[in-house]
Enzyme design. Structure first.
Site, PDB file in Angstrom:
ATOM      1  NE  ARG A  74       8.214  11.141   2.437  1.00  0.00           N
ATOM      2  CZ  ARG A  74       9.104  10.577   3.411  1.00  0.00           C
ATOM      3  NH1 ARG A  74       9.237   9.204   3.239  1.00  0.00           N
ATOM      4  NH2 ARG A  74       9.879  11.071   4.168  1.00  0.00           N
ATOM      5  CD  GLU A 126       6.003   7.364   3.837  1.00  0.00           C
ATOM      6  OE1 GLU A 126       5.922   7.252   4.977  1.00  0.00           O
ATOM      7  OE2 GLU A 126       5.917   8.485   3.227  1.00  0.00           O
ATOM      8  CB  SER A 168      -1.704  -2.791 -18.658  1.00  0.00           C
ATOM      9  OG  SER A 168      -0.882  -2.880 -19.611  1.00  0.00           O
TER      10      SER A 168
END
Length: 152
Positions: A89, A92, A115
């Site tokens: 997820r 995604e 960073s």
């Protein structure tokens, strides 16, 4: 000698067997829970004084302390596209929102990156009438690209 991967397996098993939470382990060494969890899963070196505390709590052999203190091989997932649903997820979400996040970082900060070294992350639970929400906060220092260094 026991490898870091073998020690990680021992940590996971021992934590569950002893009924310890990641938060309890983090509190014992005074470190953030996400950092501690990542470190115990092999992503950060654990200073020996903290390693001793954690090894004792988990009931591991003291020989694990110097291995935990070593600089690990960071990153990497077992597959190019993660298959674990929770990790997928995030993958995604970055596919959908990554471009927009990048554009907004450049618009608000300039040409550079966030960073992941000067960095913190937190995971929080936020109550919501339609179901609790997961709030993940990435807090990274902005690092501008320095193209003038390439000229020298």
């Amino acid at each position: 000698m026991t490898t870091r991967a073998e020690i990680t397996e021992q940590i996971v098993v021992a934590r569950l067997a002893k009924g310890l939470t990641w938060q309890q382990l983090a509190d014992a060494i005074g470190k953030p829970v996400v950092w501690t969890t990542a470190a115990l899963l092999g992503q950060h070196p654990i200073p020996p004084e903290h390693g001793k505390t954690l090894v004792e709590m988990l009931g591991l052999d003291e020989s694990a302390v110097p291995v935990l203190a070593g600089v690990p091989m960071r990153g990497g997932l077992p597959t190019a596209v993660p298959t674990d649903p929770t990790i997928y997820r995030f993958y995604e979400a970055l596919q959908v929102y990554g471009g927009a996040i990048k554009e907004l970082i450049h618009e608000q900060f300039g040409d550079g990156i966030m960073s992941a070294i000067t960095f913190s992350v937190s995971v929080d639970k936020k109550p919501h009438p339609a179901g609790d929400r997961v709030v993940v906060t990435f807090d990274g220092k902005f690092l501008p690209y320095d193209w003038t260094a390439a000229e020298g």
